[in-house]
Structures are given as C-alpha cells and as structure tokens.
Motif scaffolding. Structure first.
Motif, PDB file in Angstrom:
ATOM      1  N   ASP A   9       0.840  -1.195   0.000  1.00 49.60           N
ATOM      2  CA  ASP A   9       0.000   0.000   0.000  1.00 49.60           C
ATOM      3  C   ASP A   9       0.877   1.247   0.000  1.00 49.60           C
ATOM      4  O   ASP A   9       2.048   1.198   0.404  1.00 49.60           O
ATOM      5  CB  ASP A   9      -0.921   0.023   1.220  1.00 49.60           C
ATOM      6  CG  ASP A   9      -2.075   1.010   1.061  1.00 49.60           C
ATOM      7  OD1 ASP A   9      -2.424   1.353  -0.089  1.00 49.60           O
ATOM      8  OD2 ASP A   9      -2.630   1.447   2.086  1.00 49.60           O
ATOM      9  N   HIS A  11       0.342   5.706   0.623  1.00 53.02           N
ATOM     10  CA  HIS A  11      -0.521   6.870   0.840  1.00 53.02           C
ATOM     11  C   HIS A  11       0.323   8.136   0.754  1.00 53.02           C
ATOM     12  O   HIS A  11       1.511   8.140   1.096  1.00 53.02           O
ATOM     13  CB  HIS A  11      -1.215   6.809   2.204  1.00 53.02           C
ATOM     14  CG  HIS A  11      -2.407   5.909   2.234  1.00 53.02           C
ATOM     15  ND1 HIS A  11      -3.688   6.342   2.025  1.00 53.02           N
ATOM     16  CD2 HIS A  11      -2.491   4.571   2.417  1.00 53.02           C
ATOM     17  CE1 HIS A  11      -4.524   5.312   2.102  1.00 53.02           C
ATOM     18  NE2 HIS A  11      -3.823   4.221   2.339  1.00 53.02           N
ATOM     19  N   HIS A  43      -2.751  -1.277   6.393  1.00 54.14           N
ATOM     20  CA  HIS A  43      -3.432  -1.663   5.151  1.00 54.14           C
ATOM     21  C   HIS A  43      -2.645  -2.747   4.411  1.00 54.14           C
ATOM     22  O   HIS A  43      -3.232  -3.694   3.877  1.00 54.14           O
ATOM     23  CB  HIS A  43      -3.637  -0.446   4.241  1.00 54.14           C
ATOM     24  CG  HIS A  43      -4.588   0.564   4.829  1.00 54.14           C
ATOM     25  ND1 HIS A  43      -4.933   1.724   4.167  1.00 54.14           N
ATOM     26  CD2 HIS A  43      -5.252   0.581   6.016  1.00 54.14           C
ATOM     27  CE1 HIS A  43      -5.778   2.419   4.925  1.00 54.14           C
ATOM     28  NE2 HIS A  43      -5.984   1.746   6.057  1.00 54.14           N
TER      29      HIS A  43
HETATM   30 MG    MG Z   1      -4.580   2.148   1.969  1.00 54.09          MG
END
Ligand code: MG
Length: 158
Positions: A9, A11, A43
């Motif tokens: 993941d 961000h 995540h």
């Molecule tokens: Mg995420």
C-alpha cells in the motif's frame, strides 16, 4: 496447510492530517491522506492476511465509499480480519513488513506499533515484524511525497 499472502500500500503525505502508522500517532508536520486514518502499514498487513486467506482485498472488504469506514482507526480492520480468520479456522503464524519513506523517522515507534498490531490481530508481539527503510532519496517516496508499506503473512489453515 500453510498459506502465504502479500500486501502493498502507499498513501500520500499531506498537511492537516495526523500521521498514524501501525496504530501509533507519530509527531510530524504532515500526515497520510485517505478515507480511513490512512494507516499504510496496517493496510499492507491487512491485504497480506486477506491474501493468505484467499479473500478479496481490503478495498473490497472495507470500501472507501462506505461512510461506515470514514476516519476509522485501521486497527478495526485488523480486528475484523482476526474474526474472519477464526471463522475460517485459520491461525496466523507470523507477519513481516517494511515501511518505505524518508520521513518521519519511525524506528523508536516500532515497539508500540508491534503492540497495537499484535493486539488487534490477537497474536503475540513476537509474531509481528516491522522494519523501516528509506528510498535513498529516489522517486516519489524519496521526495517525501508519501509512505509505502509491504507485508507478508503466513497462516495455517485447518
Ligand atoms: Mg490504503
């Protein structure tokens, strides 16, 4: 049967958001952007465990279009996944993960992150690996535009 799963993941780091990693609020002038608390590490771990279980990914499990998950602590996702593991007769053997980013420095927060993650998943701290590295100033991670995380999970299915 043993089964392995992988998760990734990323961000964006933006102003006006808290920086939550592994369930821990890290003091920093920017934070990760997203629908939930944008905890990139959790995540990636969630996707690794879901992958090992043969389930759909976190985005399908906890859709960012669902107001129910808005601003939610991502540790709740892990609690939910722990429930699914139990339901399926799966035991989590271990998780390993890496955070990739230039800032903030997180090494001193890793023990607390391990505790949050282990507690949410119902395992011991010794079953949760977290490492951190930079991207050697290269690319979007190297410019500090965001933080990425990758994780693997091993489960035993009865
Ligand atoms: Mg995420």
């Amino acid at each position: 049967m043993n089964r392995i799963g992988v998760g990734y993941d990323v961000h964006q780091l933006v102003e006006g958001r808290k920086c939550i990693l592994g369930g821990v609020e890290i003091p920093y002038e920017r934070g990760l952007d997203g629908h939930s608390d944008a905890d990139v590490l959790i995540h990636a771990i969630a996707d690794a465990v879901l992958g090992a279980l043969g389930e759909v990914d976190i985005g399908h499990y906890f859709p960012n279009t669902d107001p129910k998950w808005k601003g939610i602590r991502s540790t709740v996702f892990l609690e939910e996944i722990a429930r699914v593991m139990k339901e399926k007769g799966a035991t989590l053997m271990n998780i390993d993960s890496s955070l990739v980013g230039e800032e903030p420095k997180i090494s001193k927060h890793i023990p607390a992150m391990k505790e949050h993650i282990a507690k949410s998943l119902g395992v011991t701290v010794g079953q949760v690996g977290i490492k951190a590295t930079t991207n050697e100033k290269m690319g979007f991670l190297g410019r500090g535009e965001g933080i990425a995380a990758m994780a693997v999970a091993l489960i035993e299915m009865r």
